[in-house]
Design an enzyme around this catalytic site. Structure first.
Site, PDB file in Angstrom:
ATOM      1  N   ASP A   9       0.819  -1.206   0.000  1.00  0.00           N
ATOM      2  CA  ASP A   9       0.000   0.000   0.000  1.00  0.00           C
ATOM      3  C   ASP A   9       0.855   1.259   0.000  1.00  0.00           C
ATOM      4  OD1 ASP A   9      -2.012   1.855   0.320  1.00  0.00           O
ATOM      5  OD2 ASP A   9      -2.404   1.361   2.417  1.00  0.00           O
ATOM      6  N   ASP A  42      -1.922   5.860  -5.151  1.00  0.00           N
ATOM      7  CA  ASP A  42      -2.212   4.959  -4.034  1.00  0.00           C
ATOM      8  C   ASP A  42      -2.534   3.549  -4.526  1.00  0.00           C
ATOM      9  OD1 ASP A  42      -2.939   3.784  -1.674  1.00  0.00           O
ATOM     10  OD2 ASP A  42      -4.702   5.023  -1.323  1.00  0.00           O
TER      11      ASP A  42
END
Length: 396
Positions: free
Chosen positions: A107, A287
């Site tokens: 992430d 992201d």
């Protein structure tokens, strides 16, 4: 020159003297979640993750969960991690803590590493997660300090510890991480492997990629993503470099504007006609932990209207008839003076036989954009911690 020598020379020319470690991404084959609930949870995940409020939070409710169950620029130490492709919307990969295997989400929108602890009852009985057995590790060290991170429709909490963490051939010694004993929601992964800047590490521990750099496990402070959809091979994550054979042309670099998230300035987002563009030099975050393209309410409304999507107040999602996909325009993102395109086959996500979901999601109060896997699946992304920049190219 014999064939063997020729092959060895070719390898030297292509790869230099550097080793190449690859983490391959594959399709996730267990703990399936229905699309609608998964995407609804993504909305709440972003709400908590970035501290904003969903535009539909007062009217939308989660869908039923009745079907759910719990050659290259390289470096002397470069790991290529296989990633799982979950429903074409999120990507995960394997890692070891001590010698115990976990599936984690890599992430770029967070900076902490955490996995479930063996005392997390809901992790085992409700979510079906792999859990860490402290008694089975000879290198485990207890810290005991509590931590809590807000994720999804709830939060995870537990205690901080350290152990050897391995990703492919790279093993990090004394890596600090969170051991989760309580969680309010389930995901398709066991834990999180945060890859943003250390300034936002909620546990206060050094993020694992920083540890790799400090322990000289990678020669260059660079990692890169090559995600793939509609295939059992979900793509790869390269730690320590990038592979130029996986993208077309050269990389376009954009500077990071805030060394917390991977935030940069986006020229615009929209469709080929200048009248259909939103954002004018706005801020955006790249992201990998977000499935969709997230933006301010009015901007997202305009994009969804352009593709003929209708808002479903029951699940808080924008729906598009699947038969329209081939007729929809190509999305454009202007970054560093270049146009990067996303086909409708990528920004529209199949949900049911005759219903598809728009990959454009709004959040009220958001004044920046979050560029998720809808964009990653079409582009090769390089994250350069040394020069604080993101490299982008059309993926092969």
């Amino acid at each position: 020159m014999n064939q063997r020598v020729a092959i060895l020379l070719l390898c030297v020319l292509v790869c230099g003297s550097d080793a190449f470690h690859r983490i391959t991404m594959q399709r996730h084959k267990h703990r399936r979640l229905p699309h609608a609930r998964h995407l609804w949870a993504s909305r709440r995940h972003i709400q908590r993750k970035f501290g904003v409020t969903s535009a539909a939070s007062t009217t939308a409710s989660p869908p039923s969960n009745s079907n759910s169950s719990s050659t290259s620029t390289s470096t002397p130490s470069e790991a290529i991690e296989p990633l799982f492709n979950a429903y074409q919307t999120q990507f995960y990969g394997p890692c070891l803590v001590s010698d115990q295997p976990f599936t984690v989400q890599f992430d770029t929108g967070s900076s902490d590493l955490w996995i479930p602890n063996s005392n997390c009852t809901s992790c085992i009985k409700t979510c079906g997660n792999a859990v860490f057995q402290t008694s089975k590790s000879k290198t485990f060290k207890a810290n005991g300090n509590p931590f809590s991170i807000k994720y999804g429709i709830g939060k995870v909490s537990g205690v901080i510890a350290s152990d050897t963490v391995s990703v492919e051939q790279i093993s990090i010694e004394n890596q600090g991480f969170g051991l989760v004993s309580q969680t309010a929601t389930c995901s398709s992964f066991d834990g999180i492997f945060g890859m943003a800047y250390k300034a936002i590490a909620a546990t206060g521990q050094t993020p694992p990629f920083y540890s790799m750099i400090e322990q000289k496990l990678v020669d260059k402070p660079i990692f890169s993503f090559h995600l793939k959809s509609n295939t059992s091979d979900g793509g790869s994550l390269i730690l320590g470099g990038f592979n130029s054979s996986l993208f077309q042309g050269s990389l376009t670099y954009v500077n990071v504007t805030q060394q917390k998230y991977w935030k940069f300035t986006m020229d615009y987002i929209g469709f080929p006609s200048k009248k259909c563009r939103r954002c004018n030099g706005c801020q955006a975050i790249m992201d990998s932990g977000t499935s969709l393209l997230i933006g301010p309410t009015e901007d997202i409304k305009q994009l969804n209207t352009k593709v003929g999507a209708t808002y479903n107040s029951t699940n808080g999602l924008w729906e598009v008839p699947c038969g329209r996909i081939s007729y929809l325009p190509v999305l454009e993102l202007g970054i560093a003076g270049k146009k990067f395109k996303v086909r409708p086959q990528e920004y529209i996500i199949a949900f049911e036989e005759n219903v598809c979901i728009s990959g454009f999601m709004e959040l009220a109060g958001l004044n920046f954009w979050i560029i998720g896997d809808v964009f990653f699946r079409e582009h090769y992304l390089v994250f350069d911690l040394e020069q604080n920049r993101i490299g982008i190219a059309k993926a092969k």
